[in-house]
Design an enzyme around this catalytic site. Structure first.
Site, short mmCIF file in Angstrom:
data_model
loop_
_atom_site.label_atom_id
_atom_site.label_comp_id
_atom_site.label_asym_id
_atom_site.label_seq_id
_atom_site.Cartn_x
_atom_site.Cartn_y
_atom_site.Cartn_z
N HIS A 134 7.70 4.81 10.22
CA HIS A 134 6.53 6.11 9.70
C HIS A 134 6.98 5.95 8.47
O HIS A 134 5.96 6.05 7.42
CB HIS A 134 7.03 7.57 10.05
CG HIS A 134 6.57 8.13 9.17
ND1 HIS A 134 5.12 9.49 9.62
CD2 HIS A 134 6.89 8.88 7.78
CE1 HIS A 134 5.16 10.24 8.55
NE2 HIS A 134 6.32 10.08 6.95
N GLU A 135 8.25 4.89 7.65
CA GLU A 135 8.43 4.97 6.12
C GLU A 135 7.91 4.19 5.56
O GLU A 135 7.67 4.00 4.51
CB GLU A 135 9.90 5.46 6.13
CG GLU A 135 10.75 6.63 7.04
CD GLU A 135 10.16 7.78 5.95
OE1 GLU A 135 9.61 7.74 4.72
OE2 GLU A 135 10.28 8.99 6.99
N HIS A 138 4.47 4.57 4.78
CA HIS A 138 4.96 4.97 3.44
C HIS A 138 4.48 4.47 2.03
O HIS A 138 3.97 3.82 0.86
CB HIS A 138 5.48 6.18 2.93
CG HIS A 138 5.85 7.70 3.41
ND1 HIS A 138 4.37 8.35 3.30
CD2 HIS A 138 6.60 8.06 4.67
CE1 HIS A 138 4.00 9.51 3.87
NE2 HIS A 138 6.02 9.71 4.29
N GLU A 205 1.22 12.59 5.68
CA GLU A 205 2.46 12.33 6.50
C GLU A 205 1.15 12.22 7.19
O GLU A 205 1.53 11.25 8.70
CB GLU A 205 2.92 13.96 7.09
CG GLU A 205 4.08 14.78 5.48
CD GLU A 205 4.95 13.23 5.44
OE1 GLU A 205 5.07 12.53 6.31
OE2 GLU A 205 5.45 12.69 4.78
#
Length: 318
Positions: A134-135, A138, A205
């Site tokens: 997930h990071e 980003h 998100e």
């Protein structure tokens, strides 16, 4: 599009900052705030990530770390970054009991991903992979510049608004609003800065969840991780985030109180909605539903942050 979004957010935050300067010191205060905001924006572009990493005492780690858990964490991040076509990011750990994670950096070439020691202690390897994917999403989506700069500038706005109370008394013909204006300023300016942050947080998100699940090829583990992180964040405080609330939007789950509700001032989407979206994505990807029962682990002393001698036996995946 992300560069336009960053410019728009910085313009909105700069306008807030200049407005605060006007309410504090009239025309003179506005001009001073404008000059200061310009310098702050330039400084934030180049240094906001370093400020955040220093604030949270992030410690870079690599594959030579003596703790097997940390070595596996680094190896998984490096492998997923390579698979996603990203440059190798700085991989760091944050000495904090609350399980959480964030990414920072002005571009993929200068990115850093960070996990707390609580995350490494309390989640399974698959869940940690999901969170760090997930990071990395980003980073891939180039969200990190917007997230980091917005957190830094919004924090400065909130601090300036609170500082304004020291100038609330007395009579100053150049300062509009008087004491009433100053009280409104102290309440509304941080609120307005929070709304600017919120404008991008929720959609960002959801998209990072989707891209991250595709990077890790495991939506279910990310869904499980989100549920665990929220549950622990409700009762394990993050003192640094509490002192710097504008930085809360950087994390995968709100570190301030663990609230997941989609209320007016939440910078994070409802966790239940994120979990549903991830499980639906797993079905679309043709993956069989796989949900392990959530059993809380009693938080113990954080050991993964020790940079020299490991103080615990490697986990089953180390």
């Amino acid at each position: 599009m992300n560069h336009l979004k960053t410019f728009t957010l910085l313009a909105a935050l700069t306008a807030l900052f200049v407005g605060i300067g006007y309410l504090i010191g009239g025309t003179t205060g506005m001009l001073i705030a404008l000059v200061f905001a310009g310098g702050m924006n330039l400084f934030s572009y180049w240094n906001a990530d370093k400020i955040v990493l220093r604030m949270y005492r992030a410690q870079p780690v690599d594959e030579t770390h003596p703790n097997a858990v940390v070595r596996a964490y680094v190896g998984d991040v490096v492998q997923m970054a390579r698979d996603a076509g990203l440059p190798r990011p700085v991989v760091a750990i944050i000495p904090n009991d609350q399980p959480n994670a964030f990414a920072t950096g002005r571009n993929p070439e200068n990115a850093a991903v960070c996990a707390t020691t609580g995350l490494l202690d309390m989640l399974t390897r698959e869940e940690i992979r999901g969170v760090m994917a997930h990071e990395l999403a980003h980073v891939k989506n180039r969200d990190t510049l917007t997230m980091t700069v917005t957190a830094t500038v919004a924090g400065a706005i909130a601090a300036l608004a609170n500082f304004a109370m020291f100038f609330g008394g007395g009579e100053d013909r150049e300062r509009p609003g008087g004491i009433v204006g100053m009280l409104a300023l102290m309440i509304l300016a941080p609120m307005a800065a929070g709304l600017v942050q919120m404008a991008i947080s929720r959609t960002r998100e959801y998209e990072a969840d989707k891209v991250g699940a595709e990077i890790a090829k495991d939506p279910a583990s990310l869904a499980s991780a989100l549920e665990k992180i929220e549950a622990y964040a409700r009762r394990i405080h993050n003192p640094t985030a509490e002192r710097n609330p504008a930085s809360g939007q950087l994390f995968i789950i709100n570190p301030l109180a663990g609230r997941g509700a989609d209320n007016l001032f939440s910078t994070h989407p409802n966790t239940g909605n994120r979990v549903k979206a991830l499980l639906a994505l797993g079905t679309q990807m043709g993956l069989a539903p796989r949900r392990a029962a959530f059993t809380e682990v009693a938080p113990g002393p954080v050991t993964t942050s020790v940079p020299t001698t490991p103080s615990r036996a490697p986990g089953p995946w180390g």
